[in-house]
Design an enzyme around this catalytic site. Sequence first.
Site, PDB file in Angstrom:
ATOM      1  N   ARG A 182       0.854  -1.182   0.000  1.00  0.00           N
ATOM      2  CA  ARG A 182       0.000   0.000   0.000  1.00  0.00           C
ATOM      3  C   ARG A 182       0.893   1.236   0.000  1.00  0.00           C
ATOM      4  O   ARG A 182       2.001   1.216   0.501  1.00  0.00           O
ATOM      5  CB  ARG A 182      -0.896   0.024   1.237  1.00  0.00           C
ATOM      6  CG  ARG A 182      -2.016  -0.997   1.192  1.00  0.00           C
ATOM      7  CD  ARG A 182      -2.983  -0.801   2.338  1.00  0.00           C
ATOM      8  NE  ARG A 182      -2.407  -1.129   3.619  1.00  0.00           N
ATOM      9  CZ  ARG A 182      -1.970  -0.254   4.523  1.00  0.00           C
ATOM     10  NH1 ARG A 182      -2.049   1.047   4.288  1.00  0.00           N
ATOM     11  NH2 ARG A 182      -1.457  -0.648   5.663  1.00  0.00           N
ATOM     12  N   TYR A 193      -1.234  -3.929  -7.220  1.00  0.00           N
ATOM     13  CA  TYR A 193      -0.969  -4.660  -5.974  1.00  0.00           C
ATOM     14  C   TYR A 193      -2.203  -4.648  -5.062  1.00  0.00           C
ATOM     15  O   TYR A 193      -2.845  -3.606  -4.873  1.00  0.00           O
ATOM     16  CB  TYR A 193       0.228  -4.041  -5.216  1.00  0.00           C
ATOM     17  CG  TYR A 193       0.276  -4.551  -3.797  1.00  0.00           C
ATOM     18  CD1 TYR A 193       0.806  -5.819  -3.535  1.00  0.00           C
ATOM     19  CD2 TYR A 193      -0.315  -3.845  -2.752  1.00  0.00           C
ATOM     20  CE1 TYR A 193       0.767  -6.332  -2.246  1.00  0.00           C
ATOM     21  CE2 TYR A 193      -0.348  -4.354  -1.465  1.00  0.00           C
ATOM     22  CZ  TYR A 193       0.191  -5.598  -1.221  1.00  0.00           C
ATOM     23  OH  TYR A 193       0.141  -6.113   0.041  1.00  0.00           O
ATOM     24  N   LYS A 241      -9.489  -2.095   1.898  1.00  0.00           N
ATOM     25  CA  LYS A 241      -9.182  -0.893   2.676  1.00  0.00           C
ATOM     26  C   LYS A 241      -9.956   0.326   2.165  1.00  0.00           C
ATOM     27  O   LYS A 241     -10.422   1.145   2.941  1.00  0.00           O
ATOM     28  CB  LYS A 241      -7.687  -0.603   2.641  1.00  0.00           C
ATOM     29  CG  LYS A 241      -6.806  -1.744   3.130  1.00  0.00           C
ATOM     30  CD  LYS A 241      -7.067  -2.092   4.563  1.00  0.00           C
ATOM     31  CE  LYS A 241      -6.023  -3.063   5.103  1.00  0.00           C
ATOM     32  NZ  LYS A 241      -6.317  -3.458   6.480  1.00  0.00           N
ATOM     33  N   HIS A 290     -10.922  -1.379  11.829  1.00  0.00           N
ATOM     34  CA  HIS A 290      -9.797  -2.223  11.426  1.00  0.00           C
ATOM     35  C   HIS A 290      -9.597  -3.269  12.522  1.00  0.00           C
ATOM     36  O   HIS A 290      -8.647  -3.196  13.301  1.00  0.00           O
ATOM     37  CB  HIS A 290      -8.567  -1.323  11.270  1.00  0.00           C
ATOM     38  CG  HIS A 290      -7.395  -1.973  10.613  1.00  0.00           C
ATOM     39  ND1 HIS A 290      -6.121  -1.475  10.699  1.00  0.00           N
ATOM     40  CD2 HIS A 290      -7.289  -3.091   9.855  1.00  0.00           C
ATOM     41  CE1 HIS A 290      -5.285  -2.242  10.025  1.00  0.00           C
ATOM     42  NE2 HIS A 290      -5.976  -3.240   9.503  1.00  0.00           N
ATOM     43  N   SER A 350      -0.514  -2.751  12.007  1.00  0.00           N
ATOM     44  CA  SER A 350       0.173  -3.800  11.238  1.00  0.00           C
ATOM     45  C   SER A 350       1.320  -4.385  12.064  1.00  0.00           C
ATOM     46  O   SER A 350       1.892  -3.699  12.916  1.00  0.00           O
ATOM     47  CB  SER A 350       0.759  -3.217   9.956  1.00  0.00           C
ATOM     48  OG  SER A 350      -0.272  -2.625   9.220  1.00  0.00           O
ATOM     49  N   CYS A 410       1.372  -6.695  14.364  1.00  0.00           N
ATOM     50  CA  CYS A 410       1.122  -7.057  15.768  1.00  0.00           C
ATOM     51  C   CYS A 410       0.419  -8.412  15.884  1.00  0.00           C
ATOM     52  O   CYS A 410      -0.004  -8.806  16.970  1.00  0.00           O
ATOM     53  CB  CYS A 410       0.291  -5.988  16.462  1.00  0.00           C
ATOM     54  SG  CYS A 410       1.176  -4.444  16.708  1.00  0.00           S
ATOM     55  N   ASP A 454      -9.427  -8.919   9.783  1.00  0.00           N
ATOM     56  CA  ASP A 454      -8.922  -7.580   9.433  1.00  0.00           C
ATOM     57  C   ASP A 454      -9.944  -6.453   9.606  1.00  0.00           C
ATOM     58  O   ASP A 454      -9.575  -5.367  10.000  1.00  0.00           O
ATOM     59  CB  ASP A 454      -8.425  -7.597   7.981  1.00  0.00           C
ATOM     60  CG  ASP A 454      -7.545  -6.404   7.635  1.00  0.00           C
ATOM     61  OD1 ASP A 454      -6.759  -5.985   8.499  1.00  0.00           O
ATOM     62  OD2 ASP A 454      -7.666  -5.878   6.507  1.00  0.00           O
ATOM     63  N   ARG A 500       1.981 -12.172  -0.114  1.00  0.00           N
ATOM     64  CA  ARG A 500       0.646 -12.418   0.436  1.00  0.00           C
ATOM     65  C   ARG A 500       0.034 -13.712  -0.063  1.00  0.00           C
ATOM     66  O   ARG A 500       0.398 -14.232  -1.117  1.00  0.00           O
ATOM     67  CB  ARG A 500      -0.289 -11.279  -0.006  1.00  0.00           C
ATOM     68  CG  ARG A 500       0.123  -9.904   0.485  1.00  0.00           C
ATOM     69  CD  ARG A 500      -0.352  -9.670   1.873  1.00  0.00           C
ATOM     70  NE  ARG A 500       0.096  -8.393   2.429  1.00  0.00           N
ATOM     71  CZ  ARG A 500      -0.573  -7.712   3.356  1.00  0.00           C
ATOM     72  NH1 ARG A 500      -1.720  -8.173   3.805  1.00  0.00           N
ATOM     73  NH2 ARG A 500      -0.087  -6.602   3.849  1.00  0.00           N
ATOM     74  N   ASN A 547      -1.972 -16.402  24.324  1.00  0.00           N
ATOM     75  CA  ASN A 547      -2.777 -15.185  24.490  1.00  0.00           C
ATOM     76  C   ASN A 547      -4.200 -15.511  24.938  1.00  0.00           C
ATOM     77  O   ASN A 547      -4.915 -14.671  25.464  1.00  0.00           O
ATOM     78  CB  ASN A 547      -2.798 -14.380  23.193  1.00  0.00           C
ATOM     79  CG  ASN A 547      -1.426 -13.793  22.885  1.00  0.00           C
ATOM     80  OD1 ASN A 547      -0.615 -13.617  23.795  1.00  0.00           O
ATOM     81  ND2 ASN A 547      -1.160 -13.519  21.620  1.00  0.00           N
TER      82      ASN A 547
END
Length: 595
Positions: A71, A199, A208, A228, A250, A252, A279, A378, A506
Site C-alpha cells: 500500500r 498490488y 481498505k 480495522h 500492522s 502485531c 482484518d 501475500r 494469548n
Amino acid sequence: MALTTNKSILDWIDEKVELVKPDQVVWIDGSEEQLDALRAEAVATGEMIKLNEEKLPGCYLHRTKPNDVARVEDRTFICAKTKENAGPTNNWCDPDEMYKKLYDIARDSYKGRTMYVIPFSMGPIGSPLAKVGVELTDSIYVVLNMAIMTRVGKAVLDTLGDSNDWVRGFHAKCDVDPEKRYICQFPEDNAIISVNSAYGGNVLLGKKCFALRIASYQGWKEGWMAEHMLILGLQNPQGEVKYIAAAFPSACGKTNLAMLIPPEYLKEKDYKIWTVGDDIAWMRIGKDGRLYAINPENGFFGVAPGTNEKSNFNALESTKKNTIFTNVCHKLDDNTVWWEGLDKNLPTNANDWKGNPWDASKFDKADKSTYAAHPNSRFTAPAENCPCISPEFDKGEGVPISAIVFGGRRAKCTPLVYQSKSWENGVFIGSAMASETTAAAAGAVGVVRRDPMAMLPFCGYHMADYFQHWLDMGEKLGDKAPKIFNVNWFRTDDEGNFVWPGFGDNMRVLNWIIDRCEGKADATETAIGYVPMPEDIDLTDLDMDMDTLKDILTVDKATWEKEAAEIEEHYKKFGDKLPEELKNQLATLKANLAK
Ligand code: OXD
Ligand code: MN
C-alpha cells in the site's frame, strides 16, 4: 451483456467506457465457469502460474512489478469537499482537481484491454449489515482476488435492484507507473479511483478503500462503525461463545490472534476459538441494543512470511487450496511455494519473488534484499478454507460483541492487559494507541507511532469527528456497550527478550477479558485502568513464575507520565475539534498519576 438494468450503474459504466476505451466489457457473473476461463487466460498470458494441482489444488502464483509491492500511504488521498473534512491525518486534494488529474491519467488506458465489471457485496449478500460495490478493472488478477475476498456476481445486483446506494470503484492499471500512482477516496460521492497499481491493498477496492475508508465515513453518517478489527468467538466448556473485536496496527499479529489455537490444558477442557474475521469489522446496534459485528470480507489477504504450522496453523491450512499467492518464492522441483519462516529448508531450486533464480547460499537474515519471498508477499485464501471459521461467519445478522480490545507493540509502557474504566475511557485509550517500530520495518527501531484505533491510514474523515462518533456510539449503547480493554504481548526484559510467550497463550488473557465482562474476575484499580490480580491469569503448563507475570502487569509512574505528555502532544494535531471528553480523560489520567 449487462447483468442489471440499474440505470445509475449503467450510466456510470458508459461514462467510464467513453473515458478509457476498452476493447470489450465483460460482466463478472460469479459463476465458476467464467472464473475458470479467466484463470486459464491468466495462465496463458503468464499473468499467473498454475501450481502443483496435487499439492496445492486450485492455487496460483502471481508476481507484481517490483515497484508495486505494498500500500502507498503517501499517494492515498481522501478527496472530501473540504480539507477540514479529511482532517489532519489524511492527504487531501480538492475532488474536482483530483477527478481531472485521474481522468487525464486513465484516459484511453484500456485500449487493447478488457473492462471487467465486478459487482460485489461486502458482507453476506442481502445481510442488513452488508453493502454493495461495483469495481471496474482491467486486471484479471483483480477479478480473481475480488472473487475470493468478496461475494461477487449477479446475485449482488439482484439484491441491489434499482438502488443508487452502491460504491463506485474504478481501477486502471495504466502503466503501473509509481510516479502517477494514486489511490483516491471520494467519501461524499461514494467513489474510489485507483490508478497505476496492480498490488492487492491498492486495487482490491472492496478492502481498505471501501470497507474502511468509505465505510468509516458512511458509518459516521448512518450511525454504525467500520473498524480495522479482527473478530473472534471464544467458546467455553459449556459451549457458550462470546465474541471479541480487536484492533492492532500492522505487524502485531492480528491474523494470528483471530485464528488462535488454545494451549493444551484449555483444549482438553473444550475451549475453542472461532474466527469470524481477521482484518475488518462492521458493527451496528442490534434490536436488543447490543453491538453486532460482521466481517465484510469473504477471504484472507494475509502476509505470507512468518506463517507456519506453529505460528498460525489455521492460516497455513487456509492456503492449501484455491489460493492466490503474490510475490512468494516459487519452488521449481515440485511447483509449490515457499517463504521465509515457512520452514527451515531453504529451497535449492527456486525462483525468488521477482522470478529470478534464488541463491540460498547468499541468504542473510539481516538483509531483506536476499530474501526469496518479498517481506510483504501475500496469500489470498477463501475464508471457507479456514479450519476454525465460525459457523456464524456466513450469517448476515452478525455476532454480539462482548469486548473490544486495543493493542500495540510496547516494550515497556503498557501492561499485558488492562480494562478501561468506562466506554469514554476506552475511547481515550484507543485514540492514544501506539506501536513501536520493529527491525522489520525501514527506519529507526523503537520509534513510537500513534495509530488511533489502528485506523490512521484508513479513516475516511476527520479523525476528531471519528473520536466523537465513537463517544456517540457509546452513549447510544449505554450499559449494553462492550467493555473496552488494552493488551500488549510485547513487553521485554532487560535483555530485550519478549517476556510473554504470545500466540496460543494469548488465550489466557482472552479468558480474563471474558471473565471481566461477566463479572467473574477481580482487578486492581490503577491510574490507567483495571489490571488483573496476577493469580487470575492462569499460568498452567507455562514456564513463567508469578514475579515475572507481576512484572509485566506493572504500571510504572514515570513511564506513564512521559506517555501522558506524548498523548498531549499527539492530541495537539486535532486542535479545537478534539472532543472535550478526551481532554478530560487526559486530565484525569494526569491527576491519577500525580496522586
Ligand atoms: C493489511 C494492513 O494489509 O493493515 O491488512 O496493512
Ligand atoms: Mn489490515
